[in-house]
Design an enzyme around this catalytic site. Structure first.
Site, PDB file in Angstrom:
ATOM      1  N   LYS A  11       0.823  -1.225   0.000  1.00 15.19           N
ATOM      2  CA  LYS A  11       0.000   0.000   0.000  1.00 15.19           C
ATOM      3  C   LYS A  11       0.855   1.273   0.000  1.00 15.19           C
ATOM      4  O   LYS A  11       0.534   2.250  -0.680  1.00 15.19           O
ATOM      5  CB  LYS A  11      -0.942   0.013   1.201  1.00 15.19           C
ATOM      6  CG  LYS A  11      -2.070  -1.009   1.075  1.00 15.19           C
ATOM      7  CD  LYS A  11      -3.054  -0.899   2.236  1.00 15.19           C
ATOM      8  CE  LYS A  11      -4.017  -2.072   2.210  1.00 15.19           C
ATOM      9  NZ  LYS A  11      -4.995  -2.074   3.288  1.00 15.19           N
ATOM     10  N   ASP A  69     -10.111   2.081   1.920  1.00 15.43           N
ATOM     11  CA  ASP A  69     -10.249   1.599   3.305  1.00 15.43           C
ATOM     12  C   ASP A  69     -10.852   2.714   4.170  1.00 15.43           C
ATOM     13  O   ASP A  69     -11.614   2.446   5.098  1.00 15.43           O
ATOM     14  CB  ASP A  69      -8.884   1.213   3.896  1.00 15.43           C
ATOM     15  CG  ASP A  69      -8.382  -0.118   3.346  1.00 15.43           C
ATOM     16  OD1 ASP A  69      -9.203  -0.903   2.830  1.00 15.43           O
ATOM     17  OD2 ASP A  69      -7.158  -0.360   3.420  1.00 15.43           O
TER      18      ASP A  69
HETATM   19  P1  NAP Z   1      -0.346  -4.731   8.938  1.00 18.66           P
HETATM   20  O1  NAP Z   1      -0.025  -3.435   8.302  1.00 18.66           O
HETATM   21  O2  NAP Z   1       0.565  -5.888   8.765  1.00 18.66           O
HETATM   22  O3  NAP Z   1      -0.503  -4.476  10.520  1.00 18.66           O
HETATM   23  C1  NAP Z   1      -0.719  -5.546  11.406  1.00 18.66           C
HETATM   24  C2  NAP Z   1      -0.982  -4.995  12.807  1.00 18.66           C
HETATM   25  O4  NAP Z   1      -1.275  -6.115  13.664  1.00 18.66           O
HETATM   26  C3  NAP Z   1       0.235  -4.286  13.401  1.00 18.66           C
HETATM   27  O5  NAP Z   1      -0.217  -3.226  14.196  1.00 18.66           O
HETATM   28  C4  NAP Z   1       0.858  -5.395  14.260  1.00 18.66           C
HETATM   29  O6  NAP Z   1       1.591  -4.914  15.341  1.00 18.66           O
HETATM   30  C5  NAP Z   1      -0.389  -6.061  14.795  1.00 18.66           C
HETATM   31  N1  NAP Z   1      -0.121  -7.422  15.267  1.00 18.66           N
HETATM   32  C6  NAP Z   1       0.173  -8.512  14.504  1.00 18.66           C
HETATM   33  N2  NAP Z   1       0.343  -9.593  15.303  1.00 18.66           N
HETATM   34  C7  NAP Z   1       0.164  -9.172  16.576  1.00 18.66           C
HETATM   35  C8  NAP Z   1       0.206  -9.818  17.839  1.00 18.66           C
HETATM   36  N3  NAP Z   1       0.444 -11.120  17.955  1.00 18.66           N
HETATM   37  N4  NAP Z   1      -0.046  -9.096  18.947  1.00 18.66           N
HETATM   38  C9  NAP Z   1      -0.331  -7.765  18.853  1.00 18.66           C
HETATM   39  N5  NAP Z   1      -0.381  -7.088  17.686  1.00 18.66           N
HETATM   40  C10 NAP Z   1      -0.129  -7.780  16.556  1.00 18.66           C
HETATM   41  O7  NAP Z   1      -1.797  -5.235   8.503  1.00 18.66           O
HETATM   42  P2  NAP Z   1      -3.100  -4.355   8.116  1.00 18.66           P
HETATM   43  O8  NAP Z   1      -3.205  -4.171   6.663  1.00 18.66           O
HETATM   44  O9  NAP Z   1      -3.130  -3.149   8.986  1.00 18.66           O
HETATM   45  O10 NAP Z   1      -4.255  -5.373   8.527  1.00 18.66           O
HETATM   46  C11 NAP Z   1      -4.569  -5.571   9.899  1.00 18.66           C
HETATM   47  C12 NAP Z   1      -5.939  -6.205  10.002  1.00 18.66           C
HETATM   48  O11 NAP Z   1      -6.915  -5.365   9.405  1.00 18.66           O
HETATM   49  C13 NAP Z   1      -6.019  -7.549   9.293  1.00 18.66           C
HETATM   50  O12 NAP Z   1      -6.677  -8.456  10.143  1.00 18.66           O
HETATM   51  C14 NAP Z   1      -6.864  -7.270   8.070  1.00 18.66           C
HETATM   52  O13 NAP Z   1      -7.674  -8.376   7.712  1.00 18.66           O
HETATM   53  C15 NAP Z   1      -7.746  -6.132   8.550  1.00 18.66           C
HETATM   54  N6  NAP Z   1      -8.207  -5.309   7.413  1.00 18.66           N
HETATM   55  C16 NAP Z   1      -9.525  -5.283   7.154  1.00 18.66           C
HETATM   56  C17 NAP Z   1     -10.008  -4.540   6.110  1.00 18.66           C
HETATM   57  C18 NAP Z   1     -11.474  -4.546   5.820  1.00 18.66           C
HETATM   58  O14 NAP Z   1     -11.874  -4.042   4.783  1.00 18.66           O
HETATM   59  N7  NAP Z   1     -12.276  -5.077   6.703  1.00 18.66           N
HETATM   60  C19 NAP Z   1      -9.139  -3.772   5.325  1.00 18.66           C
HETATM   61  C20 NAP Z   1      -7.772  -3.817   5.609  1.00 18.66           C
HETATM   62  C21 NAP Z   1      -7.316  -4.588   6.662  1.00 18.66           C
HETATM   63  P3  NAP Z   1       3.170  -4.626  15.173  1.00 18.66           P
HETATM   64  O15 NAP Z   1       3.284  -3.252  14.590  1.00 18.66           O
HETATM   65  O16 NAP Z   1       3.687  -4.735  16.559  1.00 18.66           O
HETATM   66  O17 NAP Z   1       3.716  -5.704  14.262  1.00 18.66           O
END
Ligand code: NAP
Length: 540
Positions: free
Chosen positions: A317, A358
């Site tokens: 992204k 988003d």
């Molecule tokens: P990302 O950029 O990889 O960020 C992941 C986040 O999760 C980071 O803040 C990470 O923390 C945290 N995390 C991962 N494992 C963890 C753990 N074991 N304990 C605590 N924190 C943890 O991913 P993203 O794109 O933001 O996506 C995150 C979520 O949003 C996903 O589940 C995705 O499915 C959802 N999402 C939904 C939509 C929708 O349309 N509904 C759209 C986009 C994303 P750290 O910084 O410490 O690694």
């Protein structure tokens, strides 16, 4: 206009009864070409093979293959015995597949093949339409793109006995598929060009758009005969096989990995529902800015491939907004505000455009949740868990809506950067449960499939009855949502954000509005199918 590309299914078994069952299962599933893999039917006698392929529908093409182990097959015989067995069975088939290497081996090899081609046929299709059996000359490389590919393709095309050229190689990058598209489109003879492996799936899905002679699919996900081969049901149901033609516009989701994405099932369902001549495919682009840039430049350089727009997901992204800045593409105000692009549109005249849907998805989901729980956003204390890509869009949306936002993230440096950028407060991850916000938004991946009992919030920490919004959409009902409901809280699941952001992508690509219910329905359908054993795409 419908396409003429054959949907080919390899058939093999250890017993004649199961072989016959597989043949009818493939016909029922929509196969228009059956490839009998003789090398995988070693236990079945010639008589039983003849029985198994007798009295099949005349419009179904039958291809006979007896692949040597040197070419990725399992026939242990020497070439002469291998070709002799094909010769004995050839009258029951419309096409025979012989490797270019075998054809080139000696005059004796070629005589045997010519004999197999010339013998009188049993099949009405070959007699009436082609008057003789046709030869597929094939090339395979399971390691990567063959160095002599262009020369070998020319040799096949120049060979008078060759009717159809087939090349299959292991894709090292998704960009290999563009070369396969060119072969399908421009080969002087009917061609099959397959990029094997998970990076090559586009060459299988989009073959009808480029006029290929055939594309191969497996009967089901367990019986694929080559890496990356999709099940026939997935190709037809999810990837719109029957609707493709030369003018189909292509869209896709760029990410790494992408095989878990719900987007192909959702966008393709809407394209089908709205009778839009478009298809949506998963595009696995390796991590790193240079990989994304190389792929997008290929799209730009090959407008004939028909790519018109992309969803962009982890880890690209922020690379996407950088690409737009470097190439002078148009970045809209929302993408600038969020600092990331999750949607790209391409037009060969006007170039690239990018937005972030988003943000719009988050606004719609939060608004729906507030209405449901009769709350107002102004001054509402909102705690956002996570500081990744989703969090960036949610924080921007909440700030713009007027909420009082705090971020907590496992890695504090990431949260502090985001908090400073949007002028919001920060809380350490370990102390998150001590707050009592009016709105909790989970933007971490904690609780996502497959770890569906995990939660980023403790089960008894819902003091003050907050509204709880989980952005995760797989599964639809997360542990966090279950715990929140059990504590009497109102909840919103990730599907609301997902379907609204997908609808916004449609509008960005098509330039027309779409009823929100159309995407809600497609998202619900894709989510339901993804829990069926052979439902939405989960692996390649
Ligand atoms: P990302 O950029 O990889 O960020 C992941 C986040 O999760 C980071 O803040 C990470 O923390 C945290 N995390 C991962 N494992 C963890 C753990 N074991 N304990 C605590 N924190 C943890 O991913 P993203 O794109 O933001 O996506 C995150 C979520 O949003 C996903 O589940 C995705 O499915 C959802 N999402 C939904 C939509 C929708 O349309 N509904 C759209 C986009 C994303 P750290 O910084 O410490 O690694």
């Amino acid at each position: 206009m419908t396409h003429t590309t054959r949907l080919a299914v390899p058939i093999f078994s250890e017993t004649v009864d199961r072989l016959r069952e597989s043949i009818f299962a493939a016909i029922d599933a929509g196969a228009t070409l059956l490839e009998l893999r003789l090398d995988l039917c070693a236990e079945i006698s010639d008589d039983n093979v003849r029985t198994a392929v007798s009295n099949l529908p005349p419009n179904l093409l039958l291809l006979l293959t007896n692949r040597s182990s040197a070419q990725g097959g399992e026939c242990p015989d020497d070439d002469i015995d291998r070709l002799s067995r094909m010769d004995r069975l050839a009258p029951w088939f419309d096409l025979i597949d012989v490797e270019l290497e075998t054809w080139r081996a000696s005059e004796r090899h070629r005589d045997l093949v010519r004999q197999a081609l010339a013998e009188p046929g049993e099949r009405p299709a070959q007699v009436e339409v082609h008057r003789r059996r046709r030869l597929v000359l094939s090339l395979h490389d399971f390691r990567g793109r063959p160095k002599s590919m262009q020369n070998d393709l020319l040799a096949c095309a120049d060979e008078p006995s060759c009717d159809i050229v087939k090349i299959a190689w292991h894709a090292r990058s998704v960009r290999d598929c563009f070369e396969a598209f060119e072969i399908m489109r421009t080969c002087p003879k009917p061609a099959i060009a397959v990029c094997m492996g998970s990076l090559g799936v586009l060459s299988r899905m989009l073959a009808p758009k480029f006029g290929a002679f055939a594309s191969f699919a497996s009967l089901d996900r367990q019986t694929s005969t080559a890496p990356g081969q999709l099940a026939i049901r997935d190709l037809k149901r999810t990837y719109r096989w029957d609707a493709l033609d030369a003018s189909t516009a292509v869209f896709g989701v760029i990410g790494h990995p992408v095989s878990h994405s719900l987007s192909p099932a959702v966008h393709n369902a809407v394209f089908a529902e709205t009778r839009t001549n478009a298809a949506y495919v998963p595009i696995d682009v390796a991590p790193g800015y240079e990989s994304l840039k190389a792929f997008l430049l290929e799209v730009e350089a090959k407008p004939q491939a028909g790519f018109r727009g992309f969803s962009v997901t982890i880890p690209h992204k922020e690379h996407a907004i950088r690409f737009l800045r470097e190439c002078g593409g148009a970045i809209d105000a929302i993408a600038e505000r969020v600092g990331a692009v999750n949607t790209l549109a391409f037009d060969s005249d006007s170039g690239w455009r990018g937005t972030n849907t988003d943000y719009r998805g988050a606004v719609a989901a939060i608004t729906a949740g507030l209405e449901k729980s009769s709350r107002h956003i102004g001054g509402l204390r909102a705690l956002v868990l996570g500081a990744g890509g989703a969090s960036r869009a949610v924080v921007a949306a909440l700030v713009d809506l007027g909420a009082d936002v705090t971020i907590a993230n496992r890695t504090v440096e990431r949260a502090s950067g985001l908090a400073a950028e949007f002028g919001v407060q920060l809380m350490t991850w370990d102390r998150r449960a001590e707050s009592s916000p009016g709105l909790i938004v989970n933007c971490t991946s904690v609780g996502m499939t497959p770890d569906t009992t995990a939660t980023p919030w403790s089960g008894d920490g819902f003091a003050g009855n907050p509204l709880v919004f989980d952005t995760i959409y797989a599964p639809a009902d997360t542990q966090l949502l279950r715990d929140a409901r059990a504590a009497g809280c109102s909840t919103v699941g990730g599907s609301a954000m997902f379907s609204n952001q997908a609808a916004a992508q449609w509008e960005f690509w098509m330039g027309t509005s779409i009823d929100a219910g159309t995407y809600d329905q497609a998202t619900a359908g894709a989510m339901a199918a993804s829990v069926e054993p052979f439902g939405a795409p989960t692996d390649f």
